[in-house]
Design an enzyme around this catalytic site. Structure first.
Site, PDB file in Angstrom:
ATOM      1  N   SER A 176       0.723  -0.978  -0.048  1.00  0.00           N
ATOM      2  CA  SER A 176       0.340   0.394  -0.158  1.00  0.00           C
ATOM      3  C   SER A 176       0.520   0.911   0.290  1.00  0.00           C
ATOM      4  O   SER A 176       1.539   1.829   0.403  1.00  0.00           O
ATOM      5  CB  SER A 176      -1.177   0.420   0.979  1.00  0.00           C
ATOM      6  OG  SER A 176      -1.969   1.479   1.238  1.00  0.00           O
ATOM      7  N   CYS A 215      -7.727   0.783  11.988  1.00  0.00           N
ATOM      8  CA  CYS A 215      -9.109  -0.467  11.907  1.00  0.00           C
ATOM      9  C   CYS A 215      -9.988  -0.131  12.661  1.00  0.00           C
ATOM     10  O   CYS A 215     -11.204  -0.410  13.241  1.00  0.00           O
ATOM     11  CB  CYS A 215      -9.138  -0.731  10.799  1.00  0.00           C
ATOM     12  SG  CYS A 215      -7.615  -0.950   9.746  1.00  0.00           S
TER      13      CYS A 215
HETATM   14  N1  PLP Z   1      -2.627  -4.604   5.679  1.00  0.00           N
HETATM   15  C1  PLP Z   1      -1.385  -3.941   6.484  1.00  0.00           C
HETATM   16  C2  PLP Z   1      -0.596  -4.603   7.336  1.00  0.00           C
HETATM   17  C3  PLP Z   1      -2.041  -2.885   6.805  1.00  0.00           C
HETATM   18  O1  PLP Z   1      -1.592  -2.019   8.063  1.00  0.00           O
HETATM   19  C4  PLP Z   1      -3.442  -1.910   6.245  1.00  0.00           C
HETATM   20  C5  PLP Z   1      -3.823  -1.039   6.460  1.00  0.00           C
HETATM   21  O2  PLP Z   1      -4.327  -0.225   8.099  1.00  0.00           O
HETATM   22  C6  PLP Z   1      -3.551  -2.465   5.384  1.00  0.00           C
HETATM   23  C7  PLP Z   1      -3.641  -4.079   4.585  1.00  0.00           C
HETATM   24  C8  PLP Z   1      -4.934  -1.667   4.811  1.00  0.00           C
HETATM   25  O3  PLP Z   1      -4.074  -0.956   3.348  1.00  0.00           O
HETATM   26  P1  PLP Z   1      -4.777   0.145   2.754  1.00  0.00           P
HETATM   27  O4  PLP Z   1      -5.034   1.515   3.886  1.00  0.00           O
HETATM   28  O5  PLP Z   1      -4.520   0.718   1.537  1.00  0.00           O
HETATM   29  O6  PLP Z   1      -6.273  -0.398   2.508  1.00  0.00           O
END
Ligand code: PLP
Length: 376
Positions: free
Chosen positions: A199, A324
């Site tokens: 990301s 989240c």
């Molecule tokens: N995976 C991990 C380990 C993350 O820390 C995050 C972001 O919070 C994500 C996935 C999701 O990424 P994005 O914000 O690009 O959808």
């Protein structure tokens, strides 16, 4: 040296400020390469060339010699969802670690349901134990495994190279969510993992941009994120976000290759000693392999939100866990996996610095935590 405008920002694992290089690339692409890369005139061809340059650059960065295996996406959530949904469509039994990001864990539970298993982590290290994993794989016999490279809440590093080997030996598909790894740690061996996701906004790029690296030999008939156009080699329909992709790649290539993560880790460690000795915080995973930028600890008293609010009033941005699960009220699954009791979960603080966070910045945060502790 110019003052760091983000000296009080300690939530880099949630997101990072847009880097100057990314901003410049985004503006350049938006002004000069706004044409649709699928159109047939010269300007559109230029946009297509820029897009393919970015794909090559990213493939190279991940150690992959087939750029066509790179799919640009709208972030890691989309990429992770797509991989898990693919495993489900193929009716693969999916094993995922107990500390995966909700966009992996919840998707797996929703779409794989009974055909999924949770790989436990060691509650002291926050990581998957390799010996137990070998036994787990041999007894459960999954068709796919998802274990992230590094955890967003704890910073715990997973042994992804070894996990990739273990999966390859057994013919198991491996997915590694590298969203927290890329931009912080060397990434050129990630190719060995098969499915890799990342990301842009975790390393100075824009939000809503990310990527997926597919394993060798998968064709678009088998793997489609969106349908309705031939873009992204048929893996993801939709007009490409060239400005976002160019900004992502500018952020990535703008990272200093000689960056001393060891020194940065020692700056963070000095902060940890301060809050442990002067505030009475209980450090989590102190002696385990962790990202150099992350610190997670249990505060000595009062709810973490009270500390967070008072730190915020002083200009410091910190987190009570992953963005989240913050504010949702339900305890983070990561903290549950680490077997924290309910009371301690409510006192957890996570701080994550950036490449420009200096030892003085860390110390200023420690001072602020000490002051808040005295007030509360
Ligand atoms: N995976 C991990 C380990 C993350 O820390 C995050 C972001 O919070 C994500 C996935 C999701 O990424 P994005 O914000 O690009 O959808």
């Amino acid at each position: 040296m110019a003052e760091n405008p983000y000296a009080k920002y300690f939530d880099y694992n949630a997101t990072t400020p847009l880097s100057a290089a990314a901003r410049k690339a985004w503006l350049e692409a938006s002004d000069q390469h706004w044409h649709n890369p699928s159109s047939l005139y010269r300007e559109a061809g230029m946009a297509r060339l820029k897009l393919e340059d970015c794909r090559e650059e990213l493939a190279d960065f991940l150690g992959c010699d087939e750029p066509e295996r790179i799919v640009f996406t709208g972030g890691a959530t989309e990429a992770n969802n797509a991989v898990i949904r693919y495993f489900s469509r193929k009716e693969k039994k999916l094993a995922f670690s107990a500390v995966e990001h909700p966009c992996v864990m919840e998707t797996a539970e929703k779409v794989c349901g009974k055909n999924s298993r949770i790989i436990p982590v060691n509650s002291l290290t926050g990581a998957v134990d390799l010996e137990s994993l070998a036994e787990f794989l041999d007894s459960e016999n999954p068709g796919a495994v998802s274990v992230m490279a590094a955890n967003n809440e704890t910073g715990a590093i997973q042994a992804w190279k070894e996990i990739a080997e273990m999966c390859a030996e057994r013919g198991i598909d491996y997915h590694c969510d590298a969203a927290q790894w890329i931009g912080k740690m060397p990434a050129n061996a990630l190719e060995t993992c098969g499915f890799v996701t990342g990301s842009a906004h975790k390393f100075g790029g824009p939000k809503g941009v990310g990527f997926l690296m597919l394993p060798e030999g998968l064709d678009s008939g088998e793997f489609e994120i969106f349908v309705g156009g031939p873009q992204e080699n048929g893996f993801r329909a939709g007009t490409e976000d060239l400005a976002g992709v160019m900004a992502m790649m500018a952020a990535l290539s703008g990272l200093d290759e000689n960056f001393d993560s060891g020194q940065k880790g020692r700056d963070r460690d000095a902060f940890e000693r301060e809050v442990e000795e002067k505030v009475g915080c209980e450090l989590l995973l102190r002696d385990s392999p962790r990202l150099w930028n992350t610190s997670m600890f249990v505060l000595p008293h009062s709810k973490n939100l009270k500390w967070l609010t008072r730190l915020s009033q002083r200009g410091f941005s910190v987190s009570t866990g992953s963005a989240c699960s913050a504010g949702k009220g339900n305890p983070s699954r990561v903290m549950q996996a680490m077997e924290l009791d309910f009371d301690r979960m409510g006192r957890v603080l996570r701080v994550s610095g950036g490449r420009d966070t200096s030892e003085d910045d860390w110390m200023a945060l420690a001072d602020a935590i000490r002051e808040v502790g005295a007030e509360l």
